[in-house]
Design a protein around this motif. Structure first.
Motif, short mmCIF file in Angstrom:
data_model
loop_
_atom_site.label_atom_id
_atom_site.label_comp_id
_atom_site.label_asym_id
_atom_site.label_seq_id
_atom_site.Cartn_x
_atom_site.Cartn_y
_atom_site.Cartn_z
N MET A 83 -30.00 -43.61 0.02
CA MET A 83 -29.83 -42.46 -0.85
C MET A 83 -28.90 -42.82 -1.99
SD MET A 83 -29.52 -39.43 2.01
CE MET A 83 -27.90 -39.97 2.56
N ASN A 84 -29.42 -42.82 -3.20
CA ASN A 84 -28.65 -43.14 -4.40
C ASN A 84 -28.55 -41.91 -5.30
OD1 ASN A 84 -28.52 -45.84 -3.53
ND2 ASN A 84 -30.42 -46.35 -4.60
N SER A 85 -27.62 -41.97 -6.22
CA SER A 85 -27.42 -40.88 -7.18
C SER A 85 -27.36 -39.53 -6.48
CB SER A 85 -28.57 -40.88 -8.21
OG SER A 85 -28.65 -42.10 -8.89
N LEU A 86 -26.56 -39.47 -5.45
CA LEU A 86 -26.49 -38.26 -4.64
C LEU A 86 -25.94 -37.08 -5.43
CD1 LEU A 86 -25.37 -39.91 -1.33
CD2 LEU A 86 -27.33 -38.39 -1.57
N LYS A 87 -26.46 -35.91 -5.09
CA LYS A 87 -26.08 -34.66 -5.75
C LYS A 87 -25.51 -33.70 -4.70
CE LYS A 87 -30.07 -35.10 -8.85
NZ LYS A 87 -31.31 -34.44 -9.34
N PRO A 88 -24.70 -32.75 -5.11
CA PRO A 88 -24.18 -31.77 -4.13
C PRO A 88 -25.30 -31.07 -3.37
CG PRO A 88 -22.93 -31.64 -6.17
CD PRO A 88 -24.06 -32.59 -6.42
N GLU A 89 -26.43 -30.85 -4.01
CA GLU A 89 -27.55 -30.18 -3.33
C GLU A 89 -28.22 -31.05 -2.27
OE1 GLU A 89 -27.09 -30.49 -6.65
OE2 GLU A 89 -29.02 -30.74 -7.69
#
Length: 123
Positions: A83-89
């Protein structure tokens, strides 16, 4: 018998990366299609990605396409979710699951489940 154990979850800042692993202690891992689902807080469980028994076919939800990569190592009885460029969502409990056939997008298509691993993405 398939017994799945996830690992690799944790707390990460937005934009960061994590790699989830799901290991099977059984002897039939390579005959199962595998999927990753997630359960965000206050929401329903959703499909993230799937991979065929050979690894040749994959599927991604639109929300993670281009950021997440599913892969498997049948010699190690393990499936991964990079998982890259993870976002709060992306914050959720992530579950791996095994299915007798590839292509299922619903939880009921999967026969075996891990216990889940928490991923928290801070903003």
């Amino acid at each position: 018998q398939v017994q799945l154990v996830e690992s690799g979850g944790g707390l990460v800042q937005a934009g960061g990366s994590l790699r989830l692993s799901c290991a099977d202690s059984g002897r039939t891992f390579s005959s199962y299609a595998m999927g990753w689902f997630r359960l965000p807080p206050g929401k329903e469980r959703e499909l993230v990605a799937t991979i065929s028994w050979s690894g040749r076919n994959t599927y991604y939800a639109d929300s993670v396409k281009g950021r997440f990569t599913i892969s498997r190592d049948n010699a190690k009885n393990t499936v991964y979710l990079q998982m890259n460029s993870l976002k709060p969502e992306d914050t959720a409990v992530y579950y791996c699951a095994a299915a007798s056939y590839y292509g299922g997008s619903k939880a009921y298509n999967y026969d075996y489940w891990g216990q889940g691993t928490q991923v928290t993405v801070s903003s």
